[in-house]
Design a protein around this motif. Structure first.
Motif, PDB file in Angstrom:
ATOM      1  N   LEU A 178     -68.459  97.586 -16.785  1.00  0.00           N
ATOM      2  CA  LEU A 178     -68.990  98.076 -18.059  1.00  0.00           C
ATOM      3  C   LEU A 178     -68.907  96.952 -19.097  1.00  0.00           C
ATOM      4  O   LEU A 178     -67.827  96.640 -19.584  1.00  0.00           O
ATOM      5  CB  LEU A 178     -68.169  99.299 -18.522  1.00  0.00           C
ATOM      6  CG  LEU A 178     -68.448  99.838 -19.919  1.00  0.00           C
ATOM      7  CD1 LEU A 178     -69.909 100.180 -20.093  1.00  0.00           C
ATOM      8  CD2 LEU A 178     -67.574 101.058 -20.191  1.00  0.00           C
ATOM      9  N   PRO A 179     -70.046  96.362 -19.428  1.00  0.00           N
ATOM     10  CA  PRO A 179     -70.033  95.286 -20.425  1.00  0.00           C
ATOM     11  C   PRO A 179     -69.563  95.815 -21.788  1.00  0.00           C
ATOM     12  O   PRO A 179     -69.959  96.909 -22.194  1.00  0.00           O
ATOM     13  CB  PRO A 179     -71.503  94.851 -20.517  1.00  0.00           C
ATOM     14  CG  PRO A 179     -72.165  95.388 -19.291  1.00  0.00           C
ATOM     15  CD  PRO A 179     -71.396  96.612 -18.904  1.00  0.00           C
ATOM     16  N   LEU A 180     -68.721  95.042 -22.451  1.00  0.00           N
ATOM     17  CA  LEU A 180     -68.161  95.449 -23.738  1.00  0.00           C
ATOM     18  C   LEU A 180     -69.235  95.879 -24.739  1.00  0.00           C
ATOM     19  O   LEU A 180     -69.124  96.912 -25.384  1.00  0.00           O
ATOM     20  CB  LEU A 180     -67.346  94.276 -24.309  1.00  0.00           C
ATOM     21  CG  LEU A 180     -66.579  94.512 -25.600  1.00  0.00           C
ATOM     22  CD1 LEU A 180     -65.520  95.584 -25.426  1.00  0.00           C
ATOM     23  CD2 LEU A 180     -65.941  93.206 -26.073  1.00  0.00           C
ATOM     24  N   GLY A 181     -70.301  95.070 -24.816  1.00  0.00           N
ATOM     25  CA  GLY A 181     -71.366  95.352 -25.778  1.00  0.00           C
ATOM     26  C   GLY A 181     -72.049  96.688 -25.518  1.00  0.00           C
ATOM     27  O   GLY A 181     -72.485  97.369 -26.446  1.00  0.00           O
ATOM     28  N   ARG A 182     -72.114  97.061 -24.252  1.00  0.00           N
ATOM     29  CA  ARG A 182     -72.749  98.312 -23.863  1.00  0.00           C
ATOM     30  C   ARG A 182     -71.988  99.491 -24.467  1.00  0.00           C
ATOM     31  O   ARG A 182     -72.584 100.455 -24.928  1.00  0.00           O
ATOM     32  CB  ARG A 182     -72.767  98.391 -22.331  1.00  0.00           C
ATOM     33  CG  ARG A 182     -73.372  99.615 -21.725  1.00  0.00           C
ATOM     34  CD  ARG A 182     -74.884  99.514 -21.742  1.00  0.00           C
ATOM     35  NE  ARG A 182     -75.502 100.685 -21.124  1.00  0.00           N
ATOM     36  CZ  ARG A 182     -75.512 101.904 -21.648  1.00  0.00           C
ATOM     37  NH1 ARG A 182     -74.942 102.119 -22.808  1.00  0.00           N
ATOM     38  NH2 ARG A 182     -76.102 102.899 -21.037  1.00  0.00           N
ATOM     39  N   PRO A 214     -74.153 105.194 -29.399  1.00  0.00           N
ATOM     40  CA  PRO A 214     -74.314 105.807 -30.731  1.00  0.00           C
ATOM     41  C   PRO A 214     -73.323 106.941 -31.015  1.00  0.00           C
ATOM     42  O   PRO A 214     -72.842 107.053 -32.151  1.00  0.00           O
ATOM     43  CB  PRO A 214     -75.758 106.333 -30.724  1.00  0.00           C
ATOM     44  CG  PRO A 214     -76.162 106.380 -29.287  1.00  0.00           C
ATOM     45  CD  PRO A 214     -75.345 105.370 -28.555  1.00  0.00           C
ATOM     46  N   THR A 215     -73.013 107.763 -30.005  1.00  0.00           N
ATOM     47  CA  THR A 215     -72.058 108.852 -30.233  1.00  0.00           C
ATOM     48  C   THR A 215     -70.681 108.275 -30.547  1.00  0.00           C
ATOM     49  O   THR A 215     -70.014 108.678 -31.503  1.00  0.00           O
ATOM     50  CB  THR A 215     -71.981 109.775 -29.000  1.00  0.00           C
ATOM     51  OG1 THR A 215     -73.260 110.386 -28.821  1.00  0.00           O
ATOM     52  CG2 THR A 215     -70.946 110.862 -29.166  1.00  0.00           C
ATOM     53  N   LEU A 216     -70.271 107.299 -29.764  1.00  0.00           N
ATOM     54  CA  LEU A 216     -68.969 106.669 -29.982  1.00  0.00           C
ATOM     55  C   LEU A 216     -68.913 106.000 -31.347  1.00  0.00           C
ATOM     56  O   LEU A 216     -67.925 106.134 -32.078  1.00  0.00           O
ATOM     57  CB  LEU A 216     -68.704 105.635 -28.872  1.00  0.00           C
ATOM     58  CG  LEU A 216     -67.362 104.899 -28.947  1.00  0.00           C
ATOM     59  CD1 LEU A 216     -66.204 105.880 -28.793  1.00  0.00           C
ATOM     60  CD2 LEU A 216     -67.276 103.811 -27.880  1.00  0.00           C
ATOM     61  N   LYS A 217     -69.991 105.317 -31.705  1.00  0.00           N
ATOM     62  CA  LYS A 217     -70.037 104.612 -32.986  1.00  0.00           C
ATOM     63  C   LYS A 217     -69.793 105.557 -34.151  1.00  0.00           C
ATOM     64  O   LYS A 217     -68.984 105.271 -35.035  1.00  0.00           O
ATOM     65  CB  LYS A 217     -71.409 103.947 -33.169  1.00  0.00           C
ATOM     66  CG  LYS A 217     -71.397 102.450 -32.894  1.00  0.00           C
ATOM     67  CD  LYS A 217     -72.792 101.931 -32.774  1.00  0.00           C
ATOM     68  CE  LYS A 217     -73.303 101.174 -33.974  1.00  0.00           C
ATOM     69  NZ  LYS A 217     -74.605 100.522 -33.647  1.00  0.00           N
ATOM     70  N   PHE A 244     -59.241 105.579 -27.909  1.00  0.00           N
ATOM     71  CA  PHE A 244     -60.428 106.293 -28.367  1.00  0.00           C
ATOM     72  C   PHE A 244     -61.688 105.532 -27.985  1.00  0.00           C
ATOM     73  O   PHE A 244     -62.653 106.114 -27.490  1.00  0.00           O
ATOM     74  CB  PHE A 244     -60.383 106.532 -29.886  1.00  0.00           C
ATOM     75  CG  PHE A 244     -61.407 107.529 -30.332  1.00  0.00           C
ATOM     76  CD1 PHE A 244     -61.118 108.884 -30.345  1.00  0.00           C
ATOM     77  CD2 PHE A 244     -62.696 107.123 -30.677  1.00  0.00           C
ATOM     78  CE1 PHE A 244     -62.088 109.816 -30.717  1.00  0.00           C
ATOM     79  CE2 PHE A 244     -63.662 108.047 -31.039  1.00  0.00           C
ATOM     80  CZ  PHE A 244     -63.352 109.394 -31.063  1.00  0.00           C
ATOM     81  N   PHE A 245     -61.656 104.214 -28.196  1.00  0.00           N
ATOM     82  CA  PHE A 245     -62.799 103.369 -27.820  1.00  0.00           C
ATOM     83  C   PHE A 245     -63.115 103.528 -26.331  1.00  0.00           C
ATOM     84  O   PHE A 245     -64.260 103.464 -25.909  1.00  0.00           O
ATOM     85  CB  PHE A 245     -62.468 101.907 -28.157  1.00  0.00           C
ATOM     86  CG  PHE A 245     -63.552 100.941 -27.819  1.00  0.00           C
ATOM     87  CD1 PHE A 245     -64.796 100.996 -28.443  1.00  0.00           C
ATOM     88  CD2 PHE A 245     -63.349  99.953 -26.862  1.00  0.00           C
ATOM     89  CE1 PHE A 245     -65.806 100.104 -28.122  1.00  0.00           C
ATOM     90  CE2 PHE A 245     -64.352  99.055 -26.536  1.00  0.00           C
ATOM     91  CZ  PHE A 245     -65.586  99.131 -27.169  1.00  0.00           C
ATOM     92  N   ILE A 253     -73.718 110.055 -20.439  1.00  0.00           N
ATOM     93  CA  ILE A 253     -74.273 110.249 -19.092  1.00  0.00           C
ATOM     94  C   ILE A 253     -75.107 109.021 -18.707  1.00  0.00           C
ATOM     95  O   ILE A 253     -75.052 108.550 -17.567  1.00  0.00           O
ATOM     96  CB  ILE A 253     -75.162 111.524 -19.010  1.00  0.00           C
ATOM     97  CG1 ILE A 253     -74.492 112.719 -19.674  1.00  0.00           C
ATOM     98  CG2 ILE A 253     -75.520 111.824 -17.553  1.00  0.00           C
ATOM     99  CD1 ILE A 253     -73.177 113.121 -19.110  1.00  0.00           C
ATOM    100  N   GLU A 254     -75.848 108.524 -19.675  1.00  0.00           N
ATOM    101  CA  GLU A 254     -76.614 107.296 -19.475  1.00  0.00           C
ATOM    102  C   GLU A 254     -75.665 106.163 -19.059  1.00  0.00           C
ATOM    103  O   GLU A 254     -75.929 105.404 -18.124  1.00  0.00           O
ATOM    104  CB  GLU A 254     -77.303 106.952 -20.816  1.00  0.00           C
ATOM    105  CG  GLU A 254     -78.701 106.403 -20.762  1.00  0.00           C
ATOM    106  CD  GLU A 254     -79.467 106.715 -19.501  1.00  0.00           C
ATOM    107  OE1 GLU A 254     -79.687 105.768 -18.725  1.00  0.00           O
ATOM    108  OE2 GLU A 254     -79.844 107.884 -19.262  1.00  0.00           O
ATOM    109  N   LEU A 255     -74.550 106.084 -19.760  1.00  0.00           N
ATOM    110  CA  LEU A 255     -73.522 105.075 -19.465  1.00  0.00           C
ATOM    111  C   LEU A 255     -73.000 105.243 -18.030  1.00  0.00           C
ATOM    112  O   LEU A 255     -72.805 104.272 -17.296  1.00  0.00           O
ATOM    113  CB  LEU A 255     -72.369 105.254 -20.453  1.00  0.00           C
ATOM    114  CG  LEU A 255     -71.364 104.131 -20.622  1.00  0.00           C
ATOM    115  CD1 LEU A 255     -72.032 102.922 -21.262  1.00  0.00           C
ATOM    116  CD2 LEU A 255     -70.201 104.606 -21.514  1.00  0.00           C
TER     117      LEU A 255
END
Ligand code: TRP
Length: 344
Positions: free
Chosen positions: A98-102, A107-110, A127-128, A156-158
């Protein structure tokens, strides 16, 4: 073999009508067709680390609410995340893919991190990481389908991305790519109609509310602010009482009739009080069997515990199979392979 579902809820309080309309109602219908894993995600409560007692109580509350709505531990697995430590192990290993930038762009996490920064002035690394843990939740039982609300779609996309990358980079098809399934009502508004229903906003009707509490809450609901007298033509769209009728009233013809009368206005038009009284009945009719089942399980806590223990044990067994494949794909099975010959 049945296809698998995994879905979950964080143990941060008892459940309300928003959970029912947006999630639980769908889950109930999926129990026969799929092997379901219903997860109480108690690793994903870093924002409640200062109130573990609340989390602890909520684990039982969520289990009671699930039993109350009729989820069936004979058919489905009720899982407590921390009782299946493979969730943690898989999270660590999947983090490689899982790339950090991904994660930073989710958007939900942000938006949740921004809210947390605002209220608590700091965001725990845990949390992150929660979307990553959610990815592990879904991939551990190799779920095919994930019933969730709209806000969870980025996760889910992730999950699909991480699964796809793991399979590709290890060259082993360990994980199927899961699909999301949205309910019909994905986001129920709260009693004032301005925000989504949420316990923390104090705008919810809880599944365990008694009949009198439901009456009081419904009678206090916001309606069309521009309709002062029943003779005024009213607006139905976006009107919380009608949103609830649409979501919960099984008598669709009655709802259409009320809407027509409300829109028309005039001396015989239906008033707010009548619309609300009917809504009180609709909601109490829905909740009454739930209250009865809840009372039964409150009186038999052993049955609740057995459901959680059996469901968690079932997932541990499935997790062992997945983790064996994961360790194999990553060549972490050192002792099965033995010491390699020294390079010549
Ligand atoms: N994050 C989800 C929520 O806040 C709860 C959850 C945890 C979940 N793990 C999951 C949902 C796995 C679906 C699948 O609602």
């Amino acid at each position: 073999m049945k296809r698998r579902i995994l879905t979950g809820i964080r143990p941060t309080g008892s459940l309300h009508l928003g959970h029912y309309a947006g999630a639980l109602k769908q889950w109930l219908e999926l129990q026969d067709e799929y092997e379901c894993f219903f997860l109480i995600a108690d690793y994903q409560v870093s924002d409640y680390a200062d109130d573990i007692e609340h989390v602890r109580r909520s684990v039982w509350e969520v289990a009671l609410d699930w039993l109350a709505v009729g989820l069936d531990p004979q058919r489905s697995h009720f899982v407590v995340e921390s009782q299946v430590p493979q969730h943690a192990e898989l999270s660590v290993l999947l983090s490689w893919f899982l790339p950090l930038g991904r994660l930073q762009r989710n958007p939900t996490l942000k938006s949740e991190m921004a809210a947390l920064e605002e209220s608590k002035h700091s965001v725990p690394v845990g949390f992150f990481m929660y979307p990553l843990m959610q990815v592990a939740n879904i991939l551990l039982p190799r779920a095919d389908l994930v019933p969730v609300g709209e806000d969870q779609l980025p996760h889910i996309e992730l999950t699909r991305d991480v699964a796809e990358r793991f399979n590709r980079e290890t060259g082993v098809e360990v994980f199927p790519l899961p699909n999301a399934r949205l309910g019909t009502v994905t986001r129920l508004v709260g009693l004032q109609g301005d925000a989504k229903m949420s316990k923390s906003l104090d705008n919810s009707i809880d599944l365990k509310d008694d009949a009198e509490t439901v009456r009081r809450k419904v009678m206090s609901m916001f309606t069309d602010p521009k309709r002062i007298h029943r003779t005024d033509p009213g607006t139905v769209e976006g009107n919380p009482v009608f949103i609830y009728h649409d979501a919960f009233n099984p008598d669709v013809a009655q709802v259409e009739e009320m809407k027509a009368s409300y829109r028309r206005g005039g001396p015989d038009a239906i008033g707010d009080v009548e619309v609300k009284k009917r809504l009180v009945k609709v909601i109490n009719d829905l909740l009454e069997p739930m209250r009865e089942r809840r009372a039964y399980y409150e009186a038999h806590p052993k049955l609740v515990q057995e459901a959680l223990e059996a469901g968690s044990a079932a997932e541990r067994a499935v997790a062992d199979e997945t983790m064996a494949d994961v360790r194999g794909a990553l060549k972490l099975d050192y002792f099965a392979r033995g010491m390699p010959k020294a390079a010549r």
